[in-house]
Design a protein around this motif. Structure first.
Motif, mmCIF file in Angstrom:
data_model
loop_
_atom_site.group_PDB
_atom_site.id
_atom_site.type_symbol
_atom_site.label_atom_id
_atom_site.label_comp_id
_atom_site.label_asym_id
_atom_site.label_seq_id
_atom_site.Cartn_x
_atom_site.Cartn_y
_atom_site.Cartn_z
ATOM 1 N N LEU A 161 0.816 -1.212 0.000
ATOM 2 C CA LEU A 161 0.000 0.000 0.000
ATOM 3 C C LEU A 161 0.849 1.261 0.000
ATOM 4 O O LEU A 161 0.482 2.274 -0.602
ATOM 5 C CB LEU A 161 -0.941 -0.006 1.214
ATOM 6 N N GLU A 187 -8.535 -6.086 -4.673
ATOM 7 C CA GLU A 187 -9.149 -4.918 -4.043
ATOM 8 C C GLU A 187 -8.093 -3.900 -3.626
ATOM 9 O O GLU A 187 -8.258 -2.688 -3.814
ATOM 10 C CB GLU A 187 -9.977 -5.364 -2.836
ATOM 11 N N GLN A 190 -6.498 -2.252 -6.806
ATOM 12 C CA GLN A 190 -7.444 -1.366 -7.481
ATOM 13 C C GLN A 190 -7.597 -0.041 -6.742
ATOM 14 O O GLN A 190 -7.912 0.981 -7.358
ATOM 15 C CB GLN A 190 -8.792 -2.060 -7.653
ATOM 16 N N LYS A 191 -7.365 -0.040 -5.435
ATOM 17 C CA LYS A 191 -7.356 1.220 -4.690
ATOM 18 C C LYS A 191 -6.178 2.087 -5.107
ATOM 19 O O LYS A 191 -6.262 3.316 -5.079
ATOM 20 C CB LYS A 191 -7.282 0.942 -3.190
ATOM 21 N N ALA A 194 -6.718 1.725 -9.759
ATOM 22 C CA ALA A 194 -8.062 1.737 -10.362
ATOM 23 C C ALA A 194 -8.131 0.904 -11.640
ATOM 24 O O ALA A 194 -8.008 -0.323 -11.601
ATOM 25 C CB ALA A 194 -8.518 3.178 -10.605
#
Length: 258
Positions: A161, A187, A190-191, A194
């Protein structure tokens, strides 16, 4: 086109490479990727990709493994250039990882300043040591010793992240893979990026990318067991072929969509 060894890596060199693939396999089959993943990797070589498959031995220190395989990969690239086996100029580099190989590519893309056109992450999982290594759980070693992967699953998530820099990603999971954790990774990525992250679910299991040659010899009389063997062989190849086509299309969107 034959396998060649450079700096401990196994390499396939097509006549006119269109891109470079750095392949990392799963934890217990990564020591000889030119054998365990032969059908998949040789298919990519025939499509024009220069394949560098880096063997590794699994330890608890996954960050150290990631650093070592990256250094081995870069040494091989330099050696190929010095020998005139890799033309000068830009060729895009794609990472492809299966199982633990996904985690290593994610760490490489998060901890080091690498140039990647994209990563293909197949059957990702990020289990704690007690869940990934049955012996640790059976002997209850986690209560007596600090037995955990470095980085731990939570640390790995935070590293991704904070620092993952490879924007274009294809994530593949298999319908019958009981140890897959791809949805959570999808998930998360995609954060970050995108529309640059694509996910596919295919028929098969965690072992589908290893689809080995199955030489089923029938006897003089074709029996029901021979029929089962032929059916199993066809299913294994069908699932592996679907994986090949999905990878090929993502690498080259101008190819036909499976």
């Amino acid at each position: 086109m034959d396998w060649q060894e450079f700096s401990g890596n196994w390499v396939l060199i097509p006549k006119r490479p269109i891109a470079i693939v750095h392949f990392l396999g799963g934890a217990f089959v990564a020591a000889a990727p030119q054998i365990t993943y032969r059908l998949l990797l040789e298919y990519l070589g025939k499509q024009g990709y220069l394949v560098i498959a880096t063997p590794f031995v699994n330890t608890l220190d996954h960050a150290a493994i990631a650093k070592d395989v990256l250094l081995n990969f870069e040494r091989t690239l330099e050696q190929l250039r010095r020998r005139g086996l890799l033309r000068q100029g830009y060729l895009p580099i794609y990472g492809i990882g299966h199982s633990m190989g996904c985690k290593l590519h994610l760490l490489i893309g998060s901890l080091f300043p690498v140039d990647r056109a994209g990563n293909i992450l197949i059957s990702f999982n990020n289990y704690a040591a007690r869940d990934a290594i049955p012996l640790v759980q059976q002997l209850n070693l986690t209560n007596s010793f600090n037995v955990e992967f470095t980085p731990s699953p939570l640390e790995t998530k935070n590293i991704i992240l904070r620092g993952y820099q490879v924007r274009r990603n294809l994530l593949i999971r298999f319908a019958d893979d009981t140890i897959d954790q791809t949805p959570a990774l999808t998930e998360m990525l995609q954060k970050l990026f995108a529309d640059m992250v694509f996910a596919r679910t295919l028929k098969g299991s965690h072992l589908t990318p290893l689809g080995q040659d199955i030489n089923w010899q029938t006897g003089q009389v074709f029996t029901p067991f021979d029929a089962i063997g032929q059916w199993f062989k066809q299913e294994v190849y069908r699932e592996l072929n679907q994986l090949k086509l999905v990878i090929s299309h993502w690498l080259d969107p101008l190819s036909s969509l499976p």
